[in-house]
Design an enzyme around this catalytic site. Structure first.
Site, PDB file in Angstrom:
ATOM      1  CB  SER A  18       3.865   7.882   7.029  1.00 20.40           C
ATOM      2  OG  SER A  18       2.490   8.615   6.869  1.00 20.40           O
ATOM      3  CE  LYS A  44       3.662   1.036   3.111  1.00 20.27           C
ATOM      4  NZ  LYS A  44       4.193   0.708   4.467  1.00 20.27           N
TER       5      LYS A  44
END
Length: 388
Positions: free
Chosen positions: A234, A277
């Site tokens: 990320s 995520k």
């Protein structure tokens, strides 16, 4: 960083602020998109005047409204409808391709099929194998585009998006033989190299994920493993956009890949990857605002269903997830990488010019299901199956 577990087992709606106006003085907007080149001819002007009841001030606000008309002339001169994705003259940088089997490769193919020039960032330890396979024609079959030509990759850059600049690289990585022979592979250095080689890009694709402890339940995940998943899966996108945004042309677009585990429980998808995520999707919204206001760049992510890629095999149960998706999704078919690639091409194109900060589901509708209909609980219900 790159070719590991989460990249291909990818299984938000933003609320736009509403500005109301008491009077709309003028609204006139037309845009013509031609199949020959998606040329835009627009005259759009909307002014609205908001009158205070106390008549203290009068404020004029200008909006832009776009009405898209798709037209193309046939050989007989008749007008027929046609709306094509045209990325000719655009340049894309795809971070995270290490083979010809995942979503990153499929996105590159779809962008190339639409006319974009392709640049690739490949994880340093996988660089030699990838370039050798590409040079020897091992990927030629999967490089074939719809028109029969082969996808061309203009340049491949070594990239490790876990490191922002050379000062971040620890000594054990600098001396690691898997990194020997490669240089300028941190995010900052790659962005500088792309600027030096090409000046600018229009499309940035993040196809990176790695959770070293992905097979561990979250309760058994170490702090180091958790933070590694966040860093590679990320924050790497934040870093890429930070360094590439200054060389992206206005109207540019970014696309990343996420998975439904960000918002639903997927047992077995561990090691902090679900958290990574979730962070990616949250960052998509914030970055859409910041990059949109500062650079005129759109930021979206695709929540893709399970794909049996080489990278996804590291999870250990990807085949089971593919079977589960087939049995329970509204559209009962196996998801193809091409479908995700085409969605990315759309998001990167002018056809999606008003879409940003969004999580787009490309999973045959599995995200909409609240239960698995293959459960024995539903065995007496007359639930239709594909072909029935």
């Amino acid at each position: 960083m790159a070719a590991t577990a989460a990249t291909s087992m990818q299984m938000a709606a933003s609320r736009p602020s509403i500005l109301s106006a008491r009077k709309i003085v003028k609204a006139d907007a037309t845009v013509q998109v031609t199949a020959a080149g998606a040329k835009l001819a627009s005259s759009n002007y909307v002014s609205s005047t908001i009158n205070s009841r106390r008549n203290i001030t009068t404020t004029a606000v200008k909006f832009q409204r776009t009405v898209t008309k798709a037209m193309a002339e046939s050989s007989e001169g008749n007008v027929r409808s046609c709306l094509a994705i045209d990325l000719k003259g655009k340049r894309a940088f795809i971070a995270g391709i290490a083979d010809d089997n995942g979503y990153g490769w499929a996105i590159a193919k779809s962008l190339a099929a639409a006319g974009a020039e392709i640049l690739v960032g490949t994880w340093v330890p996988a660089l030699n194998i990838f370039e050798t396979s590409l040079r020897r024609g091992k990927f030629d079959e999967s490089r074939v585009l719809p028109d029969g030509s082969l996808m061309q990759i203009t340049k491949v850059y070594p990239l490790d998006a876990v490191f922002d600049n050379p000062d971040d690289v620890p000594e054990d990585i600098k001396t690691n033989k898997r990194y020997a022979g490669s240089s300028k592979w941190t995010v900052q250095e790659v962005a500088e190299s792309v600027k030096e080689d090409f000046g600018s890009i229009d499309i940035l694709v993040h196809s990176l994920a790695n959770g070293p402890e992905v097979s561990k339940p979250l309760l058994e995940t170490s702090r180091k493993g958790y933070l590694a998943a966040i860093s590679a899966s990320s924050y790497s996108f934040v870093s890429l956009l930070k360094h590439f945004a200054p060389i992206m042309n206005p109207g540019g677009a970014t696309v990343s890949l996420t998975y439904i585990a960000s918002e639903r429980i997927i047992p077995g998808y561990g090691g902090g990857m679900s958290s990574a995520k979730a962070a990616l999707e949250s960052d998509t919204q914030v970055l859409a605002f910041e990059a949109g206001r500062k650079h005129g760049i759109r930021v979206n992510t695709i929540s893709a269903g399970p794909l049996g890629s080489r990278a996804a095999k590291a999870i250990g149960f990807i085949d089971t997830m593919i079977e589960y998706s087939f049995k329970n999704a509204p559209i009962q078919k196996e998801l193809s990488a091409e479908e995700v690639g085409n969605a990315a091409a759309f998001l990167a194109s002018p056809l999606a010019s008003a879409i940003t900060g969004a999580t787009i589901y490309v999973d045959n509708g599995l995200n909409a299901m609240g239960v698995g209909v293959d459960s024995p609980v539903f065995e007496n219900l007359n639930i239709p199956k594909a072909g029935q």
